[in-house]
Design a protein around this motif. Structure first.
Motif, PDB file in Angstrom:
ATOM      1  N   ALA A 193       1.014  -1.149  -0.063  1.00 52.49           N
ATOM      2  CA  ALA A 193      -0.058   0.028   0.198  1.00 52.49           C
ATOM      3  C   ALA A 193       0.790   1.249   0.108  1.00 52.49           C
ATOM      4  CB  ALA A 193      -0.866   0.081   0.967  1.00 52.49           C
ATOM      5  N   LEU A 194       2.051   1.157   0.963  1.00 52.05           N
ATOM      6  CA  LEU A 194       2.837   2.262   0.595  1.00 52.05           C
ATOM      7  C   LEU A 194       3.538   2.501  -0.452  1.00 52.05           C
ATOM      8  CD1 LEU A 194       4.631   4.576   2.228  1.00 52.05           C
ATOM      9  CD2 LEU A 194       6.333   2.797   2.653  1.00 52.05           C
ATOM     10  N   ALA A 195       4.087   1.318  -1.417  1.00 55.42           N
ATOM     11  CA  ALA A 195       4.602   1.449  -2.670  1.00 55.42           C
ATOM     12  C   ALA A 195       3.497   1.964  -3.716  1.00 55.42           C
ATOM     13  CB  ALA A 195       5.243   0.394  -3.119  1.00 55.42           C
ATOM     14  N   THR A 196       2.389   1.846  -3.552  1.00 60.10           N
ATOM     15  CA  THR A 196       1.267   2.055  -4.611  1.00 60.10           C
ATOM     16  C   THR A 196       0.598   3.600  -4.178  1.00 60.10           C
ATOM     17  OG1 THR A 196      -0.243   0.846  -3.489  1.00 60.10           O
ATOM     18  CG2 THR A 196       0.809  -0.215  -5.455  1.00 60.10           C
ATOM     19  N   GLY A 197       0.991   4.419  -3.066  1.00 58.53           N
ATOM     20  CA  GLY A 197       0.379   5.397  -2.931  1.00 58.53           C
ATOM     21  C   GLY A 197      -0.647   5.580  -2.041  1.00 58.53           C
ATOM     22  N   ARG A 198      -1.198   4.233  -1.498  1.00 61.17           N
ATOM     23  CA  ARG A 198      -2.584   4.057  -0.587  1.00 61.17           C
ATOM     24  C   ARG A 198      -2.039   4.679   0.497  1.00 61.17           C
ATOM     25  NH1 ARG A 198      -6.127   1.045  -4.050  1.00 61.17           N
ATOM     26  NH2 ARG A 198      -5.124  -0.286  -5.633  1.00 61.17           N
ATOM     27  N   LEU A 199      -1.203   4.346   1.052  1.00 60.80           N
ATOM     28  CA  LEU A 199      -0.738   4.918   2.600  1.00 60.80           C
ATOM     29  C   LEU A 199       0.261   5.868   2.330  1.00 60.80           C
ATOM     30  CD1 LEU A 199      -0.391   1.805   4.561  1.00 60.80           C
ATOM     31  CD2 LEU A 199      -2.366   3.373   4.484  1.00 60.80           C
ATOM     32  N   THR A 200       0.333   6.735   3.275  1.00 60.59           N
ATOM     33  CA  THR A 200       1.473   7.730   3.397  1.00 60.59           C
ATOM     34  C   THR A 200       2.738   6.995   4.316  1.00 60.59           C
ATOM     35  OG1 THR A 200       0.783   8.626   5.382  1.00 60.59           O
ATOM     36  CG2 THR A 200       0.131   9.897   3.238  1.00 60.59           C
ATOM     37  N   SER A 201       3.663   7.681   4.259  1.00 62.06           N
ATOM     38  CA  SER A 201       4.726   7.134   5.094  1.00 62.06           C
ATOM     39  C   SER A 201       4.561   7.030   6.627  1.00 62.06           C
ATOM     40  CB  SER A 201       6.197   7.701   4.862  1.00 62.06           C
ATOM     41  OG  SER A 201       6.324   9.103   5.060  1.00 62.06           O
ATOM     42  N   ALA A 202       3.795   8.244   6.774  1.00 60.03           N
ATOM     43  CA  ALA A 202       3.346   8.320   8.330  1.00 60.03           C
ATOM     44  C   ALA A 202       2.334   7.335   8.678  1.00 60.03           C
ATOM     45  CB  ALA A 202       2.884   9.678   8.798  1.00 60.03           C
ATOM     46  N   GLU A 203       1.583   7.081   7.941  1.00 61.49           N
ATOM     47  CA  GLU A 203       0.374   6.170   8.157  1.00 61.49           C
ATOM     48  C   GLU A 203       0.884   4.559   8.215  1.00 61.49           C
ATOM     49  OE1 GLU A 203      -3.453   8.220   5.996  1.00 61.49           O
ATOM     50  OE2 GLU A 203      -2.168   7.296   4.813  1.00 61.49           O
ATOM     51  N   LEU A 239       2.387  -0.067  10.920  1.00 63.60           N
ATOM     52  CA  LEU A 239       3.620  -1.402  11.101  1.00 63.60           C
ATOM     53  C   LEU A 239       3.822  -1.424  12.340  1.00 63.60           C
ATOM     54  CD1 LEU A 239       5.068  -3.306   9.444  1.00 63.60           C
ATOM     55  CD2 LEU A 239       7.095  -1.483   9.525  1.00 63.60           C
ATOM     56  N   ASP A 240       3.853  -0.550  13.082  1.00 61.56           N
ATOM     57  CA  ASP A 240       4.196  -0.293  14.596  1.00 61.56           C
ATOM     58  C   ASP A 240       3.131  -1.212  15.304  1.00 61.56           C
ATOM     59  OD1 ASP A 240       5.578   0.057  17.049  1.00 61.56           O
ATOM     60  OD2 ASP A 240       4.802   2.309  17.121  1.00 61.56           O
ATOM     61  N   SER A 241       1.611  -0.876  15.169  1.00 62.73           N
ATOM     62  CA  SER A 241       0.752  -1.598  15.416  1.00 62.73           C
ATOM     63  C   SER A 241       0.821  -3.285  15.191  1.00 62.73           C
ATOM     64  CB  SER A 241      -0.479  -0.986  15.172  1.00 62.73           C
ATOM     65  OG  SER A 241      -0.793   0.422  15.499  1.00 62.73           O
ATOM     66  N   LEU A 285      -5.087  -7.398  13.982  1.00 61.63           N
ATOM     67  CA  LEU A 285      -4.543  -7.267  13.004  1.00 61.63           C
ATOM     68  C   LEU A 285      -5.521  -6.829  11.798  1.00 61.63           C
ATOM     69  CD1 LEU A 285      -2.092 -10.328  12.601  1.00 61.63           C
ATOM     70  CD2 LEU A 285      -1.351  -7.961  12.757  1.00 61.63           C
ATOM     71  N   VAL A 286      -6.613  -7.409  11.858  1.00 67.19           N
ATOM     72  CA  VAL A 286      -7.744  -7.097  10.684  1.00 67.19           C
ATOM     73  C   VAL A 286      -7.894  -5.742  10.578  1.00 67.19           C
ATOM     74  CG1 VAL A 286     -10.139  -7.265  10.089  1.00 67.19           C
ATOM     75  CG2 VAL A 286      -9.012  -9.375  11.014  1.00 67.19           C
ATOM     76  N   PRO A 287      -8.314  -4.684  11.343  1.00 67.69           N
ATOM     77  CA  PRO A 287      -8.560  -3.375  11.050  1.00 67.69           C
ATOM     78  C   PRO A 287      -7.429  -2.748  10.600  1.00 67.69           C
ATOM     79  CG  PRO A 287      -8.246  -3.661  13.522  1.00 67.69           C
ATOM     80  CD  PRO A 287      -8.540  -5.131  13.126  1.00 67.69           C
ATOM     81  N   LEU A 288      -6.144  -3.287  10.673  1.00 64.23           N
ATOM     82  CA  LEU A 288      -4.988  -2.562  10.008  1.00 64.23           C
ATOM     83  C   LEU A 288      -5.012  -2.767   8.534  1.00 64.23           C
ATOM     84  CD1 LEU A 288      -2.315  -3.757  12.813  1.00 64.23           C
ATOM     85  CD2 LEU A 288      -3.599  -1.671  12.763  1.00 64.23           C
ATOM     86  N   THR A 289      -5.484  -3.763   8.068  1.00 61.05           N
ATOM     87  CA  THR A 289      -5.385  -3.798   6.417  1.00 61.05           C
ATOM     88  C   THR A 289      -6.778  -4.053   5.867  1.00 61.05           C
ATOM     89  OG1 THR A 289      -5.163  -6.328   6.854  1.00 61.05           O
ATOM     90  CG2 THR A 289      -3.273  -5.211   6.738  1.00 61.05           C
TER      91      THR A 289
END
Length: 201
Positions: A24-34, A39-41, A51-55
């Protein structure tokens, strides 16, 4: 389904979730901060339900192998220069640190660590390298030295260390490598190093 979500998450479950975030980061769906926050969570999640709500809002087909690389490997280098990596950033499960005719400072105290164990591969040649790790980290130095100095400061009592395991491998040649547990002043890292060396004498 509810019972499944209450199952304990495995390392493989967390790695799969991290791969989805990386895609998602690589395709621009998430910002680096998000990405860093999620990822920390992921790596502190104890159950599948956490894990489910994170993805949930991300497609799994973005993963490819880019997400695994983002969570798996990283490289920070200083060549004929001074480089400081500090603050909120994402470290890889295997992070290569290169200091060649330069100075490299890597601060892991506020970094997102992908799991309870990471490996730092040192490649220091005619340079200086400082690594700052969380206060409760276990540090295992398995590297080599040739006309070089390697030191770990602030070891404390290993029984009190409840943080991640940080394994250090690789070689230092005609170089100085220092690992320090705890926080430091990024505006004056070399003074911090000298204070630690003086205290160790």
């Amino acid at each position: 389904m509810t019972d499944d979500l209450e199952l304990r998450a495995s390392d493989a479950d967390r790695d799969r979730a991290a791969a989805v975030l990386g895609g998602a980061l690589a395709t621009g769906r998430l910002t680096s901060a998000e990405y860093a926050e999620r990822l920390d969570s992921v790596y502190v999640a104890k159950t599948l339900g956490e894990l489910v709500p994170l993805t949930r809002d991300l497609p799994a087909d973005d993963t490819a192998d880019g997400g695994l690389r983002l969570a798996g490997q990283n490289h920070v280098a200083a060549r004929f220069s001074k480089v400081i990596r500090s603050g909120r950033w994402v470290a890889g499960r295997h992070t290569r640190l290169t200091a060649r005719f330069g100075a490299l400072i890597v601060n892991l105290t506020d970094a997102v660590l992908p799991g309870r164990e990471i490996t730092l591969e040192i490649d220091a040649f005619c340079g200086k390298l400082i690594v700052i790790v969380p206060e409760g980290a276990h540090v295992v130095d398995e590297g080599g030295a040739l006309f070089a100095k390697r030191a770990i400061y602030g070891r404390g009592d290993p029984a009190d260390a409840d943080g991640p395991l940080i394994r250090i491998v690789g070689d230092a040649r005609f170089a100085k490598v220092a690992v320090h547990r705890g926080r430091f002043d990024p505006a004056a890292p070399w003074q911090h190093w000298m204070q630690q060396e003086a205290a160790a004498r």
